[in-house]
Structures are given as structure tokens and as C-alpha cells.
Design an enzyme around this catalytic site. Structure first.
Site, short mmCIF file in Angstrom:
data_model
loop_
_atom_site.label_atom_id
_atom_site.label_comp_id
_atom_site.label_asym_id
_atom_site.label_seq_id
_atom_site.Cartn_x
_atom_site.Cartn_y
_atom_site.Cartn_z
N ASP A 38 0.98 -1.37 -0.04
CA ASP A 38 -0.02 -0.08 0.02
C ASP A 38 0.96 1.19 0.08
OD1 ASP A 38 -3.12 0.54 0.53
OD2 ASP A 38 -2.13 2.03 1.34
N ASN A 91 -4.59 -4.11 -7.75
CA ASN A 91 -5.93 -3.37 -6.87
C ASN A 91 -5.83 -2.15 -6.65
OD1 ASN A 91 -8.62 -3.41 -5.26
ND2 ASN A 91 -6.93 -2.68 -3.77
N TYR A 157 -10.77 8.41 -14.88
CA TYR A 157 -10.57 7.10 -14.17
C TYR A 157 -11.40 6.47 -15.22
CZ TYR A 157 -12.18 3.82 -10.75
OH TYR A 157 -12.40 2.79 -9.85
N LYS A 161 -9.82 2.86 -16.77
CA LYS A 161 -10.52 1.48 -16.60
C LYS A 161 -10.88 0.76 -17.75
CE LYS A 161 -10.04 1.78 -12.20
NZ LYS A 161 -9.22 0.61 -11.32
N ILE A 190 -18.55 0.09 -3.63
CA ILE A 190 -18.47 -0.82 -2.59
C ILE A 190 -18.15 -0.30 -1.49
CG2 ILE A 190 -17.13 -2.63 -1.88
CD1 ILE A 190 -18.36 -3.32 -4.45
N THR A 192 -16.70 1.00 1.30
CA THR A 192 -15.11 0.90 1.71
C THR A 192 -14.89 2.44 2.28
OG1 THR A 192 -14.41 2.00 -0.20
CG2 THR A 192 -14.60 -0.49 -0.32
#
Length: 250
Positions: A38, A91, A157, A161, A190, A192
Site C-alpha cells: 500500500d 488493486n 478514471y 478502466k 463498494i 469501503t
């Protein structure tokens, strides 16, 4: 369905929270050695320690995936620590500015593409040769529903993607016959920490955009990731799998 990864080493980027954390925890619980990466190394360390406390094998590392030498070093670290590299989950990603295309800041554009697209390319560029040395492997690239649909004010973005899906398919064609499978997953919104700062009205609007009537859970993405990395998915490569509560069916 039992899925295990005995003797395999995984590198998971952006694993300090959210989807990446769920993936790292799930892989470790299924027997893989997991290098938890990370940008925030303290967050990676927290996840690695939690995995160790649960009886799994994990090691924390930091670095910026937008930097090619750094990613090369991450792969080398995974190989040195785990004795090889068989599993890769790209990820790590960022959202970037939310502005119309005609007003989009150049630095924001470049940063989003550097992390969300170049970082994935670097991961595959340096991991694939080591996977070939190990006799094969599997890669999952975390894309987004925005790999297949548009989203206003998120041109960088969305472009990253969409490009990520092309990159996934090209790599799958190149290496499937050599024992490496490459797939992508497209999560919708999601639940998060990234969404935690949203005002209640904005979060409610996101919930309403999903026909299933709720946001996704990180574990739901992690479960599919594990399946695609496993031998249970041995005939699946070059594919893009939505985890979107019906978002793209509308």
C-alpha cells in the site's frame, strides 16, 4: 467450494484497506503467502499484522505503483520472500478529480493514468517473467463498472478502466498457453472507507443506483478474486466479471 493456495505467494497492491484488504485477508486465510502493498505502509502493516494474528503468512511493504522501479522492486521482494510469485492482484487505484473533460486538470489526468493504468502494466510487466519462472500463475486486475460504462466528470478514471480491460485481454492472449491466466473484475460502488466521507444523501443516492438496493461489500469482490486466481477457474482467462448489484444491467 474449498479454494486453497498451498505453497503459493501473492502480491496484492493497494491492500491497506477496503477491497485490497479483503483480498489479502482472504488469500492468506486460504493458505497463500501474501505481500501486502500500500502507498500507506502503516496501513499495509496493520493488515499484515492482522493476518499473522489470524494464523496466516503476510508481509507489509510500501511504495508507489506509479513508479516502475518501485514495482519491479515489489515483485523482487515477493519472489525473495516467498520463493517465487504465482498470484498477482493489481488493486491499487485512485479516483482523481471530478470535473468535466473540458476543465479536467492535466496533473490530475496524468496521476490517475499513472496509478490506475501504468501501475497495472508495471505489475504485469515485472510479475509475468517471474511467474513463467515459477511454472505459471494467475493475475486479477481490479477494474470497475467504469470499464464498460461512462461516468460524467470522471474522464481520467473511466479512460483508465476502459484501457485496463484491453490490457487484460491482450496479456491473456499472450500468456494463456504458457500457463498464466489474466482476468479483470468490475466492482460497482463498494462500501469501503473511501465512501465513508460522503454525506448521507450522496451515499443514499449511490445505493439507489444499484437495482439490488445496497452497496457491495469488499468480501464479495474478494471471493470472486480468489475464485479467478484458483485452479477452479482454470478455463477462464481474458474475461471481465462484474460485481455490481445489477448496475450495468440497467
Amino acid at each position: 467450494m474449498d479454494i486453497t493456495f498451498p505453497g503459493k505467494t501473492a502480491l496484492v497492491t493497494g491492500a491497506g484497506s477496503g477491497i485490497g484488504e479483503a483480498i489479502a485477508r482472504g488469500l492468506a486465510a486460504s493458505g497463500a503467502r501474501v505481500l501486502v502493498q500500500d502507498l500507506n505502509r502503516d496501513a499495509a502493516q496493520r493488515v499484515a499484522e492482522a493476518i499473522a494474528q489470524a494464523g496466516g503468512q503476510a508481509r507489509a511493504t510500501g511504495g508507489d505503483v506509479a513508479d516502475a522501479p518501485t514495482v519491479e522492486g515489489l515483485v523482487a521482494e515477493a519472489v525473495a520472500w516467498g520463493g517465487g510469485l504465482q498470484l498477482l492482484v493489481n488493486n491499487a487505484g485512485i479516483g482523481g478529480p471530478l470535473l468535466p473533460t473540458g476543465e479536467y486538470p492535466l496533473d490530475g489526468w496524468h496521476r490517475v493514468l499513472d496509478v490506475n493504468l501504468n501501475g497495472v502494466f508495471y505489475g504485469m510487466r515485472y510479475a509475468i517473467p517471474r511467474m513463467l519462472e515459477a511454472g505459471g500463475g494467475a493475475i486479477v486486475n481490479i477494474a470497475s463498472i467504469l470499464g464498460s460504462v461512462g461516468f460524467a466528470n470522471a474522464s481520467a478514471y473511466t479512460a483508465a478502466k476502459h484501457a485496463l480491460l484491453g490490457l487484460t485481454r491482450a496479456a491473456a492472449l499472450e500468456y494463456s498457453a504458457r500457463g498464466i491466466r489474466v482476468n479483470a473484475i468490475g466492482p460497482a460502488f463498494i462500501d469501503t472507507p473511501l465512501l465513508g466521507a460522503l454525506p448521507p444523501s450522496a451515499k443514499e443516492a449511490l445505493v439507489g443506483a444499484h437495482p439490488i438496493g445496497r452497496l457491495g461489500r469488499p468480501e464479495e469482490v474478494a471471493d470472486l478474486t480468489q475464485y479467478l486466481l484458483s485452479d477452479r477457474a482454470s478455463f477462464i482467462t481474458g474475461s471481465y466479471h462484474l460485481v455490481d448489484g445489477g448496475y450495468c444491467a440497467q
